[in-house]
Design a protein around this motif. Structure first.
Motif, PDB file in Angstrom:
ATOM      1  N   ARG A  66       0.810  -1.224   0.000  1.00  0.00           N
ATOM      2  CA  ARG A  66       0.000   0.000   0.000  1.00  0.00           C
ATOM      3  C   ARG A  66       0.842   1.272   0.000  1.00  0.00           C
ATOM      4  NH1 ARG A  66      -3.213  -0.655   5.196  1.00  0.00           N
ATOM      5  NH2 ARG A  66      -3.779   1.513   4.733  1.00  0.00           N
ATOM      6  N   GLY A  67       2.149   1.136   0.163  1.00  0.00           N
ATOM      7  CA  GLY A  67       2.996   2.321   0.162  1.00  0.00           C
ATOM      8  C   GLY A  67       2.768   3.205   1.370  1.00  0.00           C
ATOM      9  N   GLY A  68       3.178   4.466   1.231  1.00  0.00           N
ATOM     10  CA  GLY A  68       3.034   5.411   2.331  1.00  0.00           C
ATOM     11  C   GLY A  68       3.811   6.674   2.039  1.00  0.00           C
ATOM     12  N   TYR A  69       3.985   7.517   3.062  1.00  0.00           N
ATOM     13  CA  TYR A  69       4.766   8.733   2.856  1.00  0.00           C
ATOM     14  C   TYR A  69       6.004   8.706   3.750  1.00  0.00           C
ATOM     15  CZ  TYR A  69       2.804  11.405   6.909  1.00  0.00           C
ATOM     16  OH  TYR A  69       2.453  11.865   8.149  1.00  0.00           O
ATOM     17  N   CYS A  70       6.727   9.826   3.850  1.00  0.00           N
ATOM     18  CA  CYS A  70       8.103   9.805   4.354  1.00  0.00           C
ATOM     19  C   CYS A  70       8.247   9.200   5.740  1.00  0.00           C
ATOM     20  CB  CYS A  70       8.717  11.202   4.319  1.00  0.00           C
ATOM     21  SG  CYS A  70       8.174  12.324   5.622  1.00  0.00           S
ATOM     22  N   PHE A  71       7.364   9.553   6.672  1.00  0.00           N
ATOM     23  CA  PHE A  71       7.518   9.050   8.031  1.00  0.00           C
ATOM     24  C   PHE A  71       7.324   7.537   8.095  1.00  0.00           C
ATOM     25  CE2 PHE A  71       6.652  13.550   8.894  1.00  0.00           C
ATOM     26  CZ  PHE A  71       7.710  13.820   9.760  1.00  0.00           C
ATOM     27  N   GLU A  72       6.602   6.985   7.134  1.00  0.00           N
ATOM     28  CA  GLU A  72       6.405   5.542   7.076  1.00  0.00           C
ATOM     29  C   GLU A  72       7.567   4.859   6.362  1.00  0.00           C
ATOM     30  OE1 GLU A  72       1.662   5.073   6.750  1.00  0.00           O
ATOM     31  OE2 GLU A  72       2.545   6.371   5.209  1.00  0.00           O
ATOM     32  N   HIS A  73       7.876   5.301   5.159  1.00  0.00           N
ATOM     33  CA  HIS A  73       8.955   4.681   4.389  1.00  0.00           C
ATOM     34  C   HIS A  73      10.297   4.763   5.115  1.00  0.00           C
ATOM     35  CE1 HIS A  73       6.922   3.614   0.690  1.00  0.00           C
ATOM     36  NE2 HIS A  73       6.373   4.816   0.597  1.00  0.00           N
ATOM     37  N   ASN A  74      10.660   5.945   5.575  1.00  0.00           N
ATOM     38  CA  ASN A  74      11.979   6.107   6.181  1.00  0.00           C
ATOM     39  C   ASN A  74      12.084   5.460   7.549  1.00  0.00           C
ATOM     40  OD1 ASN A  74      13.534   7.363   4.166  1.00  0.00           O
ATOM     41  ND2 ASN A  74      12.586   9.344   4.563  1.00  0.00           N
ATOM     42  N   LYS A  75      10.969   5.330   8.256  1.00  0.00           N
ATOM     43  CA  LYS A  75      10.988   4.585   9.528  1.00  0.00           C
ATOM     44  C   LYS A  75      11.256   3.113   9.264  1.00  0.00           C
ATOM     45  CE  LYS A  75       9.929   3.684  13.958  1.00  0.00           C
ATOM     46  NZ  LYS A  75       9.783   2.223  14.052  1.00  0.00           N
ATOM     47  N   LEU A  76      10.587   2.526   8.280  1.00  0.00           N
ATOM     48  CA  LEU A  76      10.787   1.117   7.967  1.00  0.00           C
ATOM     49  C   LEU A  76      12.225   0.859   7.520  1.00  0.00           C
ATOM     50  CD1 LEU A  76       9.647  -1.732   7.612  1.00  0.00           C
ATOM     51  CD2 LEU A  76       8.941  -1.081   5.301  1.00  0.00           C
ATOM     52  N   ALA A  77      12.744   1.675   6.612  1.00  0.00           N
ATOM     53  CA  ALA A  77      14.116   1.489   6.134  1.00  0.00           C
ATOM     54  C   ALA A  77      15.120   1.701   7.262  1.00  0.00           C
ATOM     55  CB  ALA A  77      14.397   2.450   4.976  1.00  0.00           C
ATOM     56  N   PHE A  78      14.880   2.665   8.118  1.00  0.00           N
ATOM     57  CA  PHE A  78      15.762   2.924   9.266  1.00  0.00           C
ATOM     58  C   PHE A  78      15.833   1.697  10.164  1.00  0.00           C
ATOM     59  CE2 PHE A  78      16.518   4.290  13.632  1.00  0.00           C
ATOM     60  CZ  PHE A  78      17.588   5.168  13.509  1.00  0.00           C
ATOM     61  N   ASP A  79      14.680   1.116  10.487  1.00  0.00           N
ATOM     62  CA  ASP A  79      14.662  -0.056  11.360  1.00  0.00           C
ATOM     63  C   ASP A  79      15.394  -1.240  10.732  1.00  0.00           C
ATOM     64  OD1 ASP A  79      13.260   1.353  13.241  1.00  0.00           O
ATOM     65  OD2 ASP A  79      11.298   0.501  12.742  1.00  0.00           O
ATOM     66  N   VAL A  80      15.270  -1.386   9.414  1.00  0.00           N
ATOM     67  CA  VAL A  80      15.995  -2.453   8.727  1.00  0.00           C
ATOM     68  C   VAL A  80      17.503  -2.217   8.823  1.00  0.00           C
ATOM     69  CG1 VAL A  80      16.499  -3.470   6.471  1.00  0.00           C
ATOM     70  CG2 VAL A  80      14.131  -3.063   7.156  1.00  0.00           C
ATOM     71  N   LEU A  81      17.945  -0.992   8.586  1.00  0.00           N
ATOM     72  CA  LEU A  81      19.374  -0.690   8.659  1.00  0.00           C
ATOM     73  C   LEU A  81      19.921  -0.917  10.071  1.00  0.00           C
ATOM     74  CD1 LEU A  81      19.519   2.519   6.425  1.00  0.00           C
ATOM     75  CD2 LEU A  81      20.320   0.223   5.841  1.00  0.00           C
ATOM     76  N   VAL A  82      19.134  -0.585  11.080  1.00  0.00           N
ATOM     77  CA  VAL A  82      19.547  -0.862  12.463  1.00  0.00           C
ATOM     78  C   VAL A  82      19.703  -2.360  12.677  1.00  0.00           C
ATOM     79  CG1 VAL A  82      18.823  -0.779  14.885  1.00  0.00           C
ATOM     80  CG2 VAL A  82      18.577   1.244  13.442  1.00  0.00           C
ATOM     81  N   GLU A  83      18.724  -3.131  12.208  1.00  0.00           N
ATOM     82  CA  GLU A  83      18.775  -4.585  12.357  1.00  0.00           C
ATOM     83  C   GLU A  83      19.996  -5.177  11.651  1.00  0.00           C
ATOM     84  OE1 GLU A  83      17.038  -6.917  13.905  1.00  0.00           O
ATOM     85  OE2 GLU A  83      15.619  -5.568  14.888  1.00  0.00           O
ATOM     86  N   LEU A  84      20.408  -4.562  10.566  1.00  0.00           N
ATOM     87  CA  LEU A  84      21.551  -5.054   9.805  1.00  0.00           C
ATOM     88  C   LEU A  84      22.879  -4.600  10.393  1.00  0.00           C
ATOM     89  CD1 LEU A  84      20.215  -4.567   6.160  1.00  0.00           C
ATOM     90  CD2 LEU A  84      20.407  -6.705   7.441  1.00  0.00           C
ATOM     91  N   GLY A  85      22.826  -3.792  11.441  1.00  0.00           N
ATOM     92  CA  GLY A  85      24.044  -3.391  12.135  1.00  0.00           C
ATOM     93  C   GLY A  85      24.690  -2.119  11.644  1.00  0.00           C
ATOM     94  N   PHE A  86      24.001  -1.339  10.805  1.00  0.00           N
ATOM     95  CA  PHE A  86      24.576  -0.088  10.305  1.00  0.00           C
ATOM     96  C   PHE A  86      24.490   1.006  11.371  1.00  0.00           C
ATOM     97  CE2 PHE A  86      23.659  -2.195   6.253  1.00  0.00           C
ATOM     98  CZ  PHE A  86      24.839  -1.963   5.568  1.00  0.00           C
ATOM     99  N   GLU A  87      25.435   1.935  11.321  1.00  0.00           N
ATOM    100  CA  GLU A  87      25.432   3.086  12.211  1.00  0.00           C
ATOM    101  C   GLU A  87      24.566   4.185  11.584  1.00  0.00           C
ATOM    102  OE1 GLU A  87      28.474   6.464  14.077  1.00  0.00           O
ATOM    103  OE2 GLU A  87      29.299   4.610  13.209  1.00  0.00           O
TER     104      GLU A  87
END
Length: 267
Positions: A66-87
């Motif tokens: 369903r997509g979304g806007y910035c606070f949704e997309h960037n929150k999801l990508a941020f959480d993935v990057l954290v899980e992957l160990g990125f700073e």
């Protein structure tokens, strides 16, 4: 790469190379995210609930498409990057569109630090958004196929995220390197989808990037952006809008909803 169940689902949906590491992995994440998942404010204009919990966003953006806007997309990508160990850490930006104006911080972006280099990772800025991370290296033009970006500083010391538009650099948003957290995002998110005069409350916006072009629906017009020009197609009926939402943007939209959106934003 190490990841949780939720990030594994996300990475698999984007067909991320399991051997990719470092900045190449982040480049794949950003470019494939903006291609696969639409940027849209349908939940805003339909006055739906918009929680920012990771599980909800994964279901909405990845499972339901369903997509979304910035606070949704960037929150999801941020959480993935954290899980992957990125700073990574959260930054908040002011969308100014090349104007010297006082506006609220209504855009969330991600600052990535990797191998002594900093990057802006942003999967949630619609049709002007970058396909790949942009290095936080002042004044350096960075070509990304159909667009060119750079980051400079203005007289106040704010960073300006710019794109080449009509032959000149154009500031999309400004930001600083202050300390921000999820509470700051909730404030900007609430303003963006609840404030009666907010842009996303008063306009219909749907965008999807492809490898060589971008499609952007803005109220009653469909813009096709290719390197070197833009074609504009008027939306002339609720049936046409319904067809575009389903077949062009891949959004499973009810006919009655499309009719409501057409009457309010396109007619």
């Amino acid at each position: 790469m190490n990841s949780s169940v939720f990030s594994q689902q996300y990475l698999q949906d984007l067909s991320i190379d399991s051997q990719a590491q470092g900045i190449e992995l982040v480049r794949q994440i950003q470019s494939r995210h903006v291609t696969r998942y639409t940027f849209n404010n349908l939940s805003v204009v339909l006055q739906q609930e918009m929680p920012l919990e990771t599980e909800f966003l994964l279901n909405k953006i990845v499972t339901q498409q369903r997509g979304g806007y910035c606070f949704e997309h960037n929150k999801l990508a941020f959480d993935v990057l954290v899980e992957l160990g990125f700073e990574v850490r959260i930054l908040m930006a002011r969308v100014v569109y090349n104007r010297d104006v006082e506006v609220a911080r209504t855009h969330r972006i991600t600052l990535l630090t990797l191998d002594d280099q900093q990057y802006i990772v942003d999967v949630g800025f619609g049709h002007y958004g970058a396909r790949f991370p942009v290095r936080l290296e002042l004044g350096v033009a960075q070509e990304q196929g159909d667009n060119c970006y750079r980051i400079v500083q203005n007289d106040r010391g704010d960073y300006c995220f710019q794109i080449v538009k009509e032959g000149a650099f154009f500031t999309l948003y400004t930001f600083d390197l202050g300390n921000y957290n999820e509470a700051d995002c909730l404030t900007g998110h609430f303003f963006s989808h609840k404030y009666p005069e907010a842009g996303f409350v008063n306009n219909l916006v749907v965008c999807r990037k492809f490898d060589d072009h971008t499609l952007s629906l803005r109220n009653g017009e469909l813009h096709r952006l290719r390197q070197g020009g833009t074609d504009i197609e008027p939306i002339t009926s609720a049936e046409m809008l319904h067809d575009k939402l389903i077949h062009t943007f891949g959004l499973d939209t009810d006919r009655a909803v499309a009719a409501y959106l057409y009457d309010k934003f396109a007619a």
